[in-house]
Design a protein around this motif. Sequence first.
Motif, PDB file in Angstrom:
ATOM      1  N   THR A 101      -3.882  15.173 -10.960  1.00 33.33           N
ATOM      2  CA  THR A 101      -4.493  14.121 -10.144  1.00 33.33           C
ATOM      3  C   THR A 101      -4.080  14.262  -8.687  1.00 33.33           C
ATOM      4  O   THR A 101      -4.917  14.177  -7.776  1.00 33.33           O
ATOM      5  N   VAL A 102      -2.781  14.489  -8.447  1.00 31.30           N
ATOM      6  CA  VAL A 102      -2.282  14.655  -7.084  1.00 31.30           C
ATOM      7  C   VAL A 102      -2.926  15.876  -6.434  1.00 31.30           C
ATOM      8  O   VAL A 102      -3.366  15.816  -5.276  1.00 31.30           O
ATOM      9  N   ALA A 103      -3.001  16.980  -7.158  1.00 32.05           N
ATOM     10  CA  ALA A 103      -3.613  18.197  -6.615  1.00 32.05           C
ATOM     11  C   ALA A 103      -5.075  17.946  -6.238  1.00 32.05           C
ATOM     12  O   ALA A 103      -5.542  18.393  -5.187  1.00 32.05           O
ATOM     13  N   TYR A 104      -5.813  17.242  -7.088  1.00 28.34           N
ATOM     14  CA  TYR A 104      -7.210  16.929  -6.800  1.00 28.34           C
ATOM     15  C   TYR A 104      -7.326  16.093  -5.526  1.00 28.34           C
ATOM     16  O   TYR A 104      -8.129  16.397  -4.637  1.00 28.34           O
ATOM     17  N   GLN A 126      -5.219  15.754  -3.035  1.00 31.48           N
ATOM     18  CA  GLN A 126      -4.826  16.525  -1.854  1.00 31.48           C
ATOM     19  C   GLN A 126      -5.901  17.539  -1.479  1.00 31.48           C
ATOM     20  O   GLN A 126      -6.164  17.760  -0.295  1.00 31.48           O
ATOM     21  N   ALA A 127      -6.563  18.125  -2.469  1.00 31.17           N
ATOM     22  CA  ALA A 127      -7.642  19.078  -2.199  1.00 31.17           C
ATOM     23  C   ALA A 127      -8.838  18.381  -1.543  1.00 31.17           C
ATOM     24  O   ALA A 127      -9.605  19.006  -0.817  1.00 31.17           O
ATOM     25  N   GLN A 128      -8.990  17.090  -1.774  1.00 34.66           N
ATOM     26  CA  GLN A 128     -10.070  16.304  -1.179  1.00 34.66           C
ATOM     27  C   GLN A 128      -9.694  15.782   0.202  1.00 34.66           C
ATOM     28  O   GLN A 128     -10.461  15.053   0.827  1.00 34.66           O
ATOM     29  N   GLY A 129      -8.493  16.135   0.664  1.00 33.21           N
ATOM     30  CA  GLY A 129      -8.058  15.700   1.982  1.00 33.21           C
ATOM     31  C   GLY A 129      -7.399  14.330   1.999  1.00 33.21           C
ATOM     32  O   GLY A 129      -7.174  13.758   3.076  1.00 33.21           O
ATOM     33  N   VAL A 130      -7.080  13.802   0.850  1.00 30.23           N
ATOM     34  CA  VAL A 130      -6.421  12.496   0.772  1.00 30.23           C
ATOM     35  C   VAL A 130      -4.923  12.693   0.985  1.00 30.23           C
ATOM     36  O   VAL A 130      -4.301  13.529   0.319  1.00 30.23           O
ATOM     37  N   ALA A 131      -4.370  11.947   1.924  1.00 30.78           N
ATOM     38  CA  ALA A 131      -2.919  11.996   2.142  1.00 30.78           C
ATOM     39  C   ALA A 131      -2.256  11.128   1.086  1.00 30.78           C
ATOM     40  O   ALA A 131      -2.520   9.924   0.993  1.00 30.78           O
ATOM     41  N   VAL A 132      -1.437  11.737   0.254  1.00 31.65           N
ATOM     42  CA  VAL A 132      -0.734  11.004  -0.798  1.00 31.65           C
ATOM     43  C   VAL A 132       0.648  10.656  -0.261  1.00 31.65           C
ATOM     44  O   VAL A 132       1.421  11.547   0.090  1.00 31.65           O
ATOM     45  N   LEU A 133       0.931   9.371  -0.178  1.00 25.88           N
ATOM     46  CA  LEU A 133       2.208   8.902   0.339  1.00 25.88           C
ATOM     47  C   LEU A 133       3.010   8.260  -0.774  1.00 25.88           C
ATOM     48  O   LEU A 133       2.447   7.653  -1.680  1.00 25.88           O
ATOM     49  N   VAL A 134       4.303   8.380  -0.686  1.00 29.71           N
ATOM     50  CA  VAL A 134       5.196   7.759  -1.648  1.00 29.71           C
ATOM     51  C   VAL A 134       6.006   6.709  -0.910  1.00 29.71           C
ATOM     52  O   VAL A 134       6.693   7.014   0.061  1.00 29.71           O
ATOM     53  N   VAL A 135       5.901   5.471  -1.379  1.00 31.91           N
ATOM     54  CA  VAL A 135       6.679   4.376  -0.816  1.00 31.91           C
ATOM     55  C   VAL A 135       7.376   3.695  -1.994  1.00 31.91           C
ATOM     56  O   VAL A 135       6.726   3.312  -2.961  1.00 31.91           O
ATOM     57  N   SER A 136       8.678   3.576  -1.911  1.00 33.78           N
ATOM     58  CA  SER A 136       9.427   2.998  -3.015  1.00 33.78           C
ATOM     59  C   SER A 136      10.687   2.329  -2.494  1.00 33.78           C
ATOM     60  O   SER A 136      11.203   2.693  -1.443  1.00 33.78           O
ATOM     61  N   GLY A 137      11.174   1.381  -3.249  1.00 34.11           N
ATOM     62  CA  GLY A 137      12.447   0.750  -2.943  1.00 34.11           C
ATOM     63  C   GLY A 137      13.589   1.396  -3.709  1.00 34.11           C
ATOM     64  O   GLY A 137      14.743   1.017  -3.548  1.00 34.11           O
ATOM     65  N   ASP A 138      13.270   2.371  -4.557  1.00 35.78           N
ATOM     66  CA  ASP A 138      14.312   3.068  -5.312  1.00 35.78           C
ATOM     67  C   ASP A 138      15.031   4.068  -4.422  1.00 35.78           C
ATOM     68  O   ASP A 138      14.611   4.337  -3.296  1.00 35.78           O
ATOM     69  N   ASP A 139      16.076   4.650  -4.947  1.00 34.51           N
ATOM     70  CA  ASP A 139      16.858   5.637  -4.209  1.00 34.51           C
ATOM     71  C   ASP A 139      15.923   6.738  -3.710  1.00 34.51           C
ATOM     72  O   ASP A 139      15.200   7.351  -4.499  1.00 34.51           O
TER      73      ASP A 139
END
Length: 174
Positions: free
Chosen positions: A120-123, A125-138
């Motif tokens: 899913t992430v690869a798809y 990113q291939a479509q030009g979508v910036a995948v960001l990770v935001v978390s309160g975990d370590d």
Amino acid sequence: RGGWGGADPAPDAAVLAARDVPVPPGWRVRGAVPFSSQRKWSAVEFAGRGTWVVGAPDVVMPDLERDHARAVRHLASEGHRVLLLAHSPEPLADAALPGSLACAGWAVFEERLRASAPETVAYLQAQGVAVLVVSGDDPRTVAAVAARAGIRGARRPAHARELPAGDAALAAPL
């Protein structure tokens, strides 16, 4: 339930995982502070037994002994969620951590990805979508899990505490 998770009035997923860990016979719950993402810990006070706290090591005991802190950092960098178990002879007061906390151990959880996550992430990113990770975990845990999912720039996750204030700032392009 009679286990640890039953003592917390609003258990999070980690406490639910320990819901069948029995409370020793004769231990009576006197008070509890439920887990909150903002606080990053929960606690249960037992009559005559002190207070037991479970939460993020850097919040519960920021001055954790060097060897313990090194082990926690290593586990987090491998993608594990680490929770500290600490004990204090002091009672709970409001929603504040009790003083005189001593490390009693930690729980280590394996963070699992859904099997379809890398694809899913690869798809995306291939479509030009910036995948960001935001978390309160370590951030180390988040970075390792995001890297396993194939997210570009995964080693630089945004921590929820560092997000800009206000809708306009959050909507600004990267």
